[in-house]
Scaffold this motif. Structure first.
Motif, mmCIF file in Angstrom:
data_model
loop_
_atom_site.group_PDB
_atom_site.id
_atom_site.type_symbol
_atom_site.label_atom_id
_atom_site.label_comp_id
_atom_site.label_asym_id
_atom_site.label_seq_id
_atom_site.Cartn_x
_atom_site.Cartn_y
_atom_site.Cartn_z
ATOM 1 N N GLU A 160 0.804 -1.215 0.000
ATOM 2 C CA GLU A 160 0.000 0.000 0.000
ATOM 3 C C GLU A 160 0.838 1.267 0.000
ATOM 4 N N GLY A 161 2.055 1.177 0.488
ATOM 5 C CA GLY A 161 2.859 2.382 0.661
ATOM 6 C C GLY A 161 2.610 2.982 2.028
ATOM 7 N N GLY A 162 3.260 4.095 2.331
ATOM 8 C CA GLY A 162 3.076 4.718 3.639
ATOM 9 C C GLY A 162 4.097 5.812 3.867
ATOM 10 N N THR A 163 4.464 5.974 5.152
ATOM 11 C CA THR A 163 5.393 7.028 5.559
ATOM 12 C C THR A 163 6.674 6.399 6.087
ATOM 13 N N GLN A 164 7.798 6.949 5.676
ATOM 14 C CA GLN A 164 9.097 6.455 6.128
ATOM 15 C C GLN A 164 9.823 7.554 6.898
ATOM 16 N N LEU A 165 10.255 7.197 8.120
ATOM 17 C CA LEU A 165 11.004 8.118 8.971
ATOM 18 C C LEU A 165 12.421 7.588 9.149
ATOM 19 N N VAL A 166 13.385 8.478 9.050
ATOM 20 C CA VAL A 166 14.786 8.133 9.312
ATOM 21 C C VAL A 166 15.200 8.878 10.579
ATOM 22 N N LEU A 167 15.468 8.117 11.668
ATOM 23 C CA LEU A 167 15.819 8.685 12.964
ATOM 24 C C LEU A 167 17.303 8.494 13.228
ATOM 25 N N THR A 168 17.884 9.489 13.859
ATOM 26 C CA THR A 168 19.286 9.421 14.260
ATOM 27 C C THR A 168 19.375 9.660 15.763
ATOM 28 N N PRO A 169 19.766 8.652 16.560
ATOM 29 C CA PRO A 169 19.917 8.862 18.007
ATOM 30 C C PRO A 169 21.095 9.779 18.303
ATOM 31 N N GLN A 170 20.911 10.700 19.218
ATOM 32 C CA GLN A 170 21.964 11.630 19.619
ATOM 33 C C GLN A 170 21.960 11.755 21.135
ATOM 34 N N VAL A 209 -0.614 -0.019 15.164
ATOM 35 C CA VAL A 209 -0.123 0.012 13.786
ATOM 36 C C VAL A 209 0.537 -1.330 13.487
ATOM 37 N N ALA A 210 -0.068 -2.104 12.576
ATOM 38 C CA ALA A 210 0.443 -3.435 12.261
ATOM 39 C C ALA A 210 1.340 -3.392 11.032
ATOM 40 N N GLU A 211 2.210 -4.417 10.918
ATOM 41 C CA GLU A 211 3.101 -4.592 9.770
ATOM 42 C C GLU A 211 4.020 -3.386 9.551
ATOM 43 N N ALA A 212 4.410 -2.704 10.634
ATOM 44 C CA ALA A 212 5.392 -1.626 10.505
ATOM 45 C C ALA A 212 6.784 -2.233 10.360
ATOM 46 N N GLU A 213 7.646 -1.565 9.615
ATOM 47 C CA GLU A 213 9.008 -2.030 9.397
ATOM 48 C C GLU A 213 9.979 -1.102 10.121
ATOM 49 N N ILE A 214 10.747 -1.669 11.054
ATOM 50 C CA ILE A 214 11.730 -0.907 11.828
ATOM 51 C C ILE A 214 13.070 -1.596 11.652
ATOM 52 N N THR A 215 13.973 -0.953 10.970
ATOM 53 C CA THR A 215 15.267 -1.549 10.658
ATOM 54 C C THR A 215 16.380 -0.562 10.975
ATOM 55 N N VAL A 252 12.092 3.786 10.138
ATOM 56 C CA VAL A 252 10.767 3.356 10.582
ATOM 57 C C VAL A 252 9.805 3.561 9.430
ATOM 58 N N GLY A 253 9.179 2.459 8.956
ATOM 59 C CA GLY A 253 8.183 2.524 7.896
ATOM 60 C C GLY A 253 6.809 2.237 8.440
ATOM 61 N N LEU A 254 5.883 3.186 8.305
ATOM 62 C CA LEU A 254 4.522 3.055 8.817
ATOM 63 C C LEU A 254 3.570 2.946 7.634
ATOM 64 N N PRO A 255 2.779 1.869 7.536
ATOM 65 C CA PRO A 255 1.866 1.726 6.392
ATOM 66 C C PRO A 255 0.728 2.737 6.458
ATOM 67 N N GLY A 256 0.203 3.070 5.291
ATOM 68 C CA GLY A 256 -0.907 4.002 5.240
ATOM 69 C C GLY A 256 -0.468 5.431 5.494
ATOM 70 N N THR A 257 -1.375 6.188 6.101
ATOM 71 C CA THR A 257 -1.103 7.592 6.418
ATOM 72 C C THR A 257 -1.226 7.777 7.921
ATOM 73 N N GLN A 263 6.970 10.087 1.876
ATOM 74 C CA GLN A 263 5.948 9.120 1.510
ATOM 75 C C GLN A 263 6.551 8.056 0.594
ATOM 76 N N ILE A 264 6.204 6.795 0.859
ATOM 77 C CA ILE A 264 6.700 5.672 0.060
ATOM 78 C C ILE A 264 5.625 5.280 -0.943
ATOM 79 N N SER A 265 6.008 5.189 -2.200
ATOM 80 C CA SER A 265 5.059 4.791 -3.239
ATOM 81 C C SER A 265 4.861 3.282 -3.211
#
Length: 726
Positions: A49-59, A87-93, A102-107, A369-371
């Protein structure tokens, strides 16, 4: 006497399955009409479906180095936050050496995005109150107030379990009871200020009316109330929160120590004062200079208090990860937490403490946003592959099993419909999202479902080959096929469960759908395939073994006669030999061969179109065949190989089925009678094959046929040749 088998009612079974299917799709349709969360189509995961992708950097705020263990612990905390938020099927790598993707499906909404990037804080707080995870019970509160108003009243008999059970209290009733219990001064208002000035962080004066109300209404058994990062309070204020596993809730005093006072934490075996290991796991804490001084005063105060105020709670990300009682004051800055730890749980707590000791903040580097273009293309190709595979399975089943193949096709369609409805219902109720690995699991499950049908059908065909009617073949074959199907599905489900527990991410989606379809396979085979076959056996097409039914005895290679009731047998059609080829005697097969399976050496006898002969005609055929054999020398007994009586048919003259023991006893009696006749002088061993002699009217009057002998035996004993010799 063996117990009578339980009568199966296929109509009731199919009715039960119909109710299940109607309830499944009815609830799904009603939910889609009444709520906005339900839908008739399953929710799709990030890869489809696509969704939102966040790139976090710990500091870190103090410039200290972040280790690999810190990154892994941060990923675990973020995953706990996302999963608890629904939120199901989220991808955290992990990306590179420090970034977290962090990839969150949908909006997702802004609150979810802020929750993912919020920093986690470690704090040590004193315990003021601890209790169960549930809310206040309005009925128990009312009984308690009545007992306080009438202390001298006689106690009534305790209500039984049936009387105390009732509908659960509504949220309004819970809030009203909590407000009444928390309003200590009875003015109808809840104060958020302490009644007196607290002396220290362990003083119960911190518990205000508002704090009590929040404690009574908090339900820690609800995962929505255990989302890390949402329960926050200032370090100098008390806190109402839950344990990480949801088994308890607490009212905690202000913070006494923070993670910055902790130097390190490690797990290991507990040792006593003599340095000997006790065999119990423990977590060891080392504090810095400032923490050592604060913790010494803190531990001395807790040691002198009564439970539960002698405990302190370790709070990470707003949830209690551990609470321990103080056994002795600690002034050297080295504390040890003991309890029912395992090596894994002790190591987990040590990692959490080490992570919380770092002042880490998450900085959002990018948000985009991820296509779902690639995922949509993969989904369409996956569906096409699944349809091609299902089509090939259908063609094979129709080619191999003919009429039975239609039963398997209907079963596959029903299994697909139930699976689709179940996935759509879970998307509504638990937030499940179908990922591409989940689609692969559904495709693989087509073969698993078809395998169950093949096991069942082949078992029935094996029984038909042995000479049973179709009804008897199902009765004997279903228990054996059922055991095989259950064993196979148990292995598949166990493998799916282990894979789901040990894997993460998309592999879990594959294991989940694989286990789900395995359960659906059992439901369809037991509640649809078997009952439908019980109904089809009553039809003429299947019951009489039409050549297109897939159960024709001749095409399956059945070689023994089948008892059809009322003294009638069904025998296989003769096999046509090429012209000029020697005629081969049909062989009687095993214990189930009847006398009607024997034919004369001159060639196969003509039969009626339905291949059915009466029992007395079958016996006559057997007698003639035996006479021809003796005359031509084929199969004639020699001195080294005495002639043996064939095993009697499984049904006697009266239509009663004989056990194998009864048939063998009857065979021995006939053999003994035959041996006595052979020892008499003048007894003829062979007859002229050119003619069929008539029965001898001058047979000895004392010659008898033992009870239970078939007609073939009596015909054989009364046959004479042309010279009149017996």
């Amino acid at each position: 006497m063996a117990p009578r088998p339980r009568r199966e009612r296929p109509g009731r079974t199919l009715g039960l399955l119909g109710l299940i299917v109607v309830a499944l799709f009815g609830s799904l349709f009603a939910g889609s009409q009444l709520t906005d969360d339900a839908s008739l189509t399953p929710e799709l995961a990030l890869d489809l479906e696509g969704g939102t992708q966040l790139v976090l950097t710990p500091q870190t705020t103090d410039g200290s180095e972040i280790t690999t263990e810190d990154i892994n612990q941060a990923i675990a905390i973020i995953r706990q936050r996302v999963d608890a938020s629904g939120v199901a099927e989220a991808e955290i790598t992990r990306q590179g050496s420090a970034n977290i993707v962090v990839g969150l499906p949908g909006t997702p909404d802004n609150e979810t995005i802020e929750l993912v990037g919020r920093s986690a804080q470690l704090r040590f707080r004193p315990v003021l109150t601890v209790g169960g995870p549930g809310t206040i019970d309005p009925e128990a509160l009312q009984e308690q107030q009545q007992a306080q108003e009438n202390p001298d009243a006689e106690q009534t008999e305790e209500p039984t379990e049936e009387e105390t059970q009732g509908p659960p209290p509504t949220q309004e009733e819970i809030e009203a009871a909590a407000r009444q219990a928390a309003d200590s001064d009875g003015n109808g208002e809840l104060s958020d200020q302490p009644a007196t000035e607290p002396a220290n962080s362990s003083d119960p004066a911190w518990i205000t009316e508002q704090l009590t109300y929040e404690y009574f209404t908090l339900d820690c058994s609800d995962p929505a109330n255990r989302i890390g990062g949402t329960i926050q309070a200032r370090p100098g204020e008390p806190l109402v929160t839950c344990s990480e596993d949801g088994t308890a809730k607490f009212i905690l005093g202000p913070t006494s120590l923070t993670g910055s006072h902790l130097d390190s934490a490690s797990s290991g075996m507990q040792v006593n004062s003599q340095g000997i290991s006790t065999g119990q796991w423990a977590v060891n804490l080392e504090l810095n200079n400032e923490g050592t001084e604060i913790f010494g005063t803190f531990s001395e105060r807790l040691f002198n208090l009564q439970p539960p105020r002698n405990q302190f709670a370790i709070v990470l990300d707003g949830l209690v990860i551990s609470n321990a009682s103080m056994n002795a004051p600690i002034f050297n800055g080295e504390a040890q937490i003991t309890g029912s730890f395992t090596s894994e749980s002790a190591a987990t707590l040590a990692n959490q403490l080490n992570f919380g000791s770092l002042p880490i903040d998450f900085e959002i580097q990018s948000q985009e946003q991820i296509s779902a273009t690639l995922g949509t293309e993969q989904l369409s190709k996956g569906i096409l592959a699944g349809l091609i595979g299902a089509g090939l399975v259908v063609l094979y089943m129709l080619w191999q099993y003919r009429g039975l193949g239609m039963v398997s096709v209907a079963s596959l369609v029903l299994a697909g419909a139930i699976t689709y409805g179940t996935i759509a219902l879970m998307s509504w109720l638990i937030g499940y999202r179908l990922s591409l690995p989940g689609v692969v699991g559904l495709i693989v499950a087509v073969g698993i479902t078809a395998d169950s049908f093949i096991v069942y059908f082949e078992r029935i065909r094996d029984e038909v080959r042995e000479g049973r009617t179709l009804a008897a073949a199902i009765a004997h074959g279903w228990p054996r096929a059922r055991r095989t199907i259950l064993a196979s599905d148990a292995v598949n489900f166990t493998a799916a469960a282990v894979l789901y527990l040990l894997a993460v991410g998309g592999v879990q989606g594959f294991a989940f759908t694989l286990g789900l379809v395995t359960i659906v396979d059992i439901v369809v085979v037991f509640l649809f395939t078997h009952p439908v076959l019980l109904l089809l056996v009553k039809t003429k097409f299947f019951g009489e073994g039409h050549k297109l039914s897939g159960l024709e005895p001749e095409s399956l290679g059945a070689t023994s006669a089948t008892y059809r009731g009322r003294g009638q047998f069904r025998t296989p059609r003769p096999i046509r030999e090429p012209a000029g080829a020697p005629v081969k005697e049909p062989e009687l097969v095993g214990a189930r061969a009847s006398a009607g399976a024997a034919t004369s050496s001159a060639g196969p006898r003509s039969r009626e179109p339905d291949d059915t002969v009466a029992a007395d005609e079958t016996a006559a055929t057997d007698a003639e065949a035996a006479t021809d054999e003796r005359a031509t020398g084929h199969g004639a007994p020699t001195e080294s190989t005495p002639e043996r009586e064939p095993l009697p048919p499984p049904v006697d003259e009266d239509g009663r089925r004989l056990t194998i023991a009864e048939r063998r006893a009857l065979q021995r009696r006939r053999q003994a009678e035959h041996d006595r006749q052979a020892e008499r002088p003048g007894q003829a061993d062979q007859t002229d094959p050119s003619e069929h002699a008539e029965p001898d009217d001058k047979a000895e009057p004392d010659q008898k046929v033992e009870p239970g002998d078939d007609q073939a035996g009596s015909d054989r004993s009364g046959t004479t040749d042309e010279d009149g010799e017996r």
